[in-house]
Motif scaffolding. Structure first.
Motif, mmCIF file in Angstrom:
data_model
loop_
_atom_site.group_PDB
_atom_site.id
_atom_site.type_symbol
_atom_site.label_atom_id
_atom_site.label_comp_id
_atom_site.label_asym_id
_atom_site.label_seq_id
_atom_site.Cartn_x
_atom_site.Cartn_y
_atom_site.Cartn_z
ATOM 1 N N LEU A 1 0.845 -1.583 -0.324
ATOM 2 C CA LEU A 1 -0.616 0.196 -0.154
ATOM 3 C C LEU A 1 0.916 1.170 -0.025
ATOM 4 C CD1 LEU A 1 -2.329 0.126 0.051
ATOM 5 C CD2 LEU A 1 -2.537 0.926 2.329
ATOM 6 N N ALA A 2 1.619 0.957 0.606
ATOM 7 C CA ALA A 2 2.679 2.165 0.511
ATOM 8 C C ALA A 2 3.282 2.997 -0.557
ATOM 9 C CB ALA A 2 4.265 2.408 1.723
ATOM 10 N N LYS A 3 3.775 1.153 -1.427
ATOM 11 C CA LYS A 3 4.941 1.680 -2.783
ATOM 12 C C LYS A 3 3.806 2.045 -3.338
ATOM 13 C CE LYS A 3 6.643 -1.840 -5.083
ATOM 14 N NZ LYS A 3 7.636 -3.085 -5.428
ATOM 15 N N LYS A 4 2.533 1.352 -3.537
ATOM 16 C CA LYS A 4 1.647 2.128 -4.197
ATOM 17 C C LYS A 4 1.295 3.811 -4.472
ATOM 18 C CE LYS A 4 -3.507 1.227 -6.420
ATOM 19 N NZ LYS A 4 -4.560 0.631 -6.509
ATOM 20 N N ASN A 5 0.895 4.325 -3.215
ATOM 21 C CA ASN A 5 0.732 5.727 -2.705
ATOM 22 C C ASN A 5 1.469 6.542 -2.788
ATOM 23 O OD1 ASN A 5 -1.864 5.200 -2.088
ATOM 24 N ND2 ASN A 5 -1.525 4.435 0.108
ATOM 25 N N ASN A 6 2.612 6.127 -2.732
ATOM 26 C CA ASN A 6 4.306 6.816 -2.739
ATOM 27 C C ASN A 6 4.099 6.958 -4.557
ATOM 28 O OD1 ASN A 6 6.451 8.367 -2.604
ATOM 29 N ND2 ASN A 6 8.090 6.570 -2.645
ATOM 30 N N ALA A 7 4.310 5.632 -5.379
ATOM 31 C CA ALA A 7 4.540 5.715 -6.488
ATOM 32 C C ALA A 7 2.833 7.320 -7.434
ATOM 33 C CB ALA A 7 4.129 4.292 -7.256
ATOM 34 N N MET A 8 2.293 6.699 -6.368
ATOM 35 C CA MET A 8 1.152 8.055 -7.020
ATOM 36 C C MET A 8 1.305 8.900 -6.891
ATOM 37 S SD MET A 8 -1.878 5.166 -7.088
ATOM 38 C CE MET A 8 -3.318 6.606 -5.302
ATOM 39 N N ARG A 9 1.782 9.768 -5.874
ATOM 40 C CA ARG A 9 2.068 10.491 -5.202
ATOM 41 C C ARG A 9 3.297 10.951 -6.050
ATOM 42 N NH1 ARG A 9 1.101 9.394 0.911
ATOM 43 N NH2 ARG A 9 3.155 8.542 -0.146
ATOM 44 N N GLN A 10 4.202 10.414 -6.521
ATOM 45 C CA GLN A 10 5.345 11.003 -7.358
ATOM 46 C C GLN A 10 4.672 11.298 -8.523
ATOM 47 O OE1 GLN A 10 8.166 8.046 -6.757
ATOM 48 N NE2 GLN A 10 9.535 9.278 -5.280
ATOM 49 N N LYS A 11 4.171 10.501 -9.528
ATOM 50 C CA LYS A 11 3.627 10.674 -10.267
ATOM 51 C C LYS A 11 2.638 12.390 -10.347
ATOM 52 C CE LYS A 11 1.422 8.637 -14.397
ATOM 53 N NZ LYS A 11 -0.026 7.078 -14.607
ATOM 54 N N GLU A 12 1.686 12.856 -9.655
ATOM 55 C CA GLU A 12 0.979 13.271 -9.066
ATOM 56 C C GLU A 12 2.042 14.795 -9.075
ATOM 57 O OE1 GLU A 12 -1.939 15.467 -5.853
ATOM 58 O OE2 GLU A 12 -1.976 13.027 -6.355
ATOM 59 N N TYR A 13 2.794 14.451 -8.531
ATOM 60 C CA TYR A 13 3.604 15.670 -8.252
ATOM 61 C C TYR A 13 4.389 16.123 -9.463
ATOM 62 C CZ TYR A 13 7.356 18.236 -5.791
ATOM 63 O OH TYR A 13 8.402 19.289 -5.275
ATOM 64 N N GLN A 14 4.748 14.925 -10.108
ATOM 65 C CA GLN A 14 6.092 15.292 -11.550
ATOM 66 C C GLN A 14 4.594 16.335 -12.077
ATOM 67 O OE1 GLN A 14 7.229 11.695 -12.499
ATOM 68 N NE2 GLN A 14 8.876 11.581 -11.421
ATOM 69 N N LYS A 15 3.633 15.693 -12.267
ATOM 70 C CA LYS A 15 2.485 16.516 -12.975
ATOM 71 C C LYS A 15 2.219 17.824 -13.145
ATOM 72 C CE LYS A 15 -1.774 16.234 -12.965
ATOM 73 N NZ LYS A 15 -3.244 15.664 -12.767
ATOM 74 N N PHE A 16 2.067 17.925 -11.565
ATOM 75 C CA PHE A 16 1.849 19.770 -11.342
ATOM 76 C C PHE A 16 3.333 20.665 -11.494
ATOM 77 C CE2 PHE A 16 -1.987 18.035 -8.984
ATOM 78 C CZ PHE A 16 -2.399 18.563 -9.968
ATOM 79 N N GLN A 17 4.023 19.455 -11.077
ATOM 80 C CA GLN A 17 6.281 20.401 -11.508
ATOM 81 C C GLN A 17 5.729 21.003 -12.493
ATOM 82 O OE1 GLN A 17 8.503 18.026 -10.122
ATOM 83 N NE2 GLN A 17 10.185 19.788 -8.983
ATOM 84 N N LYS A 18 5.362 19.964 -13.519
ATOM 85 C CA LYS A 18 5.736 20.409 -15.691
ATOM 86 C C LYS A 18 5.169 21.499 -15.312
ATOM 87 C CE LYS A 18 6.163 18.506 -19.803
ATOM 88 N NZ LYS A 18 6.697 17.186 -20.009
ATOM 89 N N VAL A 19 3.487 21.451 -14.374
ATOM 90 C CA VAL A 19 2.657 21.825 -15.352
ATOM 91 C C VAL A 19 2.645 23.299 -14.470
ATOM 92 C CG1 VAL A 19 -0.056 23.015 -14.611
ATOM 93 C CG2 VAL A 19 0.619 20.710 -15.368
ATOM 94 N N VAL A 20 3.322 23.807 -13.602
ATOM 95 C CA VAL A 20 3.683 25.121 -13.203
ATOM 96 C C VAL A 20 4.902 25.342 -13.582
ATOM 97 C CG1 VAL A 20 4.890 25.953 -11.227
ATOM 98 C CG2 VAL A 20 3.107 24.663 -10.935
ATOM 99 N N GLU A 21 6.317 24.618 -13.798
ATOM 100 C CA GLU A 21 7.184 25.488 -15.062
ATOM 101 C C GLU A 21 6.648 25.879 -15.851
ATOM 102 O OE1 GLU A 21 9.983 21.539 -15.482
ATOM 103 O OE2 GLU A 21 10.600 21.750 -12.904
ATOM 104 N N ASN A 22 6.066 24.712 -17.146
ATOM 105 C CA ASN A 22 5.604 25.586 -18.356
ATOM 106 C C ASN A 22 4.308 26.991 -18.169
ATOM 107 O OD1 ASN A 22 6.665 23.344 -19.443
ATOM 108 N ND2 ASN A 22 4.627 22.463 -19.434
ATOM 109 N N GLY A 23 4.067 27.048 -17.212
ATOM 110 C CA GLY A 23 2.935 28.406 -17.215
ATOM 111 C C GLY A 23 4.713 29.451 -16.323
ATOM 112 N N THR A 24 5.102 29.064 -16.042
ATOM 113 C CA THR A 24 5.791 29.834 -15.194
ATOM 114 C C THR A 24 6.718 30.336 -16.667
ATOM 115 O OG1 THR A 24 6.250 29.141 -13.733
ATOM 116 C CG2 THR A 24 8.160 30.710 -13.822
ATOM 117 N N LYS A 25 7.195 29.481 -17.586
ATOM 118 C CA LYS A 25 7.933 29.353 -19.115
ATOM 119 C C LYS A 25 7.353 30.515 -19.575
ATOM 120 C CE LYS A 25 10.925 26.064 -19.000
ATOM 121 N NZ LYS A 25 10.750 24.479 -19.795
ATOM 122 N N ARG A 26 5.492 30.559 -20.130
ATOM 123 C CA ARG A 26 4.487 31.283 -20.382
ATOM 124 C C ARG A 26 4.412 32.435 -20.070
ATOM 125 N NH1 ARG A 26 3.050 32.539 -25.507
ATOM 126 N NH2 ARG A 26 0.779 32.488 -25.669
#
Length: 172
Positions: free
Chosen positions: A35-60
């Motif tokens: 359960l911890a492994k699955k939740n950690n993987a999901m959180r990392q994926k979500e974190y990376q997605k939002f991080q990319k959106v923030v970076e792209n938005g900041t560049k724009r």
């Protein structure tokens, strides 16, 4: 036709919940690890997605600043009329403001994702409480099962066989 008697479905749900409870009781550490492994993987994926959106938005947003400067220089140099300058400036500023709000919301979500901690102890306590389930309650079913999929019946060897899949809720 998707049909299954409610008594049969209830017994299947009770059996599935009991099996989950038995698994947790017998393999508690394995369950927590998975359960911890699955939740950690999901959180990392979500974190990376939002991080990319923030970076792209900041560049724009920085790009909008450059465009506004360029339009201002063209207007000051007489290349761009005052009317056109006002329209372009208003359009750029409106889009930049909306993008700034979106980036700020995504940053907030990103911070919340970083701060979120899965309380596996609470989940484990709940699962321990249900180790000897005699009957199903709506609360129990709703807390554990997200949805139940009932597939088409299969008539083979004179009997109806219906495939039923239980999708468990995500914890964390």
């Amino acid at each position: 036709m998707h049909y299954i008697r409610d008594i049969v479905l209830e017994s299947l749900v009770l059996e599935a919940v009991s099996d989950l409870s038995d698994f947790v009781r017998c393999y508690e550490l394995v369950f927590l690890y998975l359960l911890a492994k699955k939740n950690n993987a999901m959180r990392q994926k979500e974190y990376q997605k939002f991080q990319k959106v923030v970076e792209n938005g900041t560049k724009r947003i920085a790009e909008f600043d450059r465009l506004i400067e360029k339009v201002f220089e063209q207007n000051a140099g007489g290349i761009l009329s005052d009317e056109r300058f006002a329209k372009m400036l208003q359009s750029y500023e409106k889009e930049q403001k909306a993008l700034t709000l979106e980036v700020e919301e995504n940053r907030q979500t990103l911070q919340n994702a970083e701060q979120r901690v899965v309380d596996l102890r609470l989940l484990l306590r709940t699962l321990r409480e249900m180790t000897d389930i005699k009957e199903l309650t709506p609360t129990l079913v709703n807390s554990l099962i997200e949805r139940i999929e009932v597939h088409n019946s299969d008539k083979s060897s004179g009997h109806n066989h219906v495939k039923v899949i239980f999708i468990l809720r995500r914890w964390g």
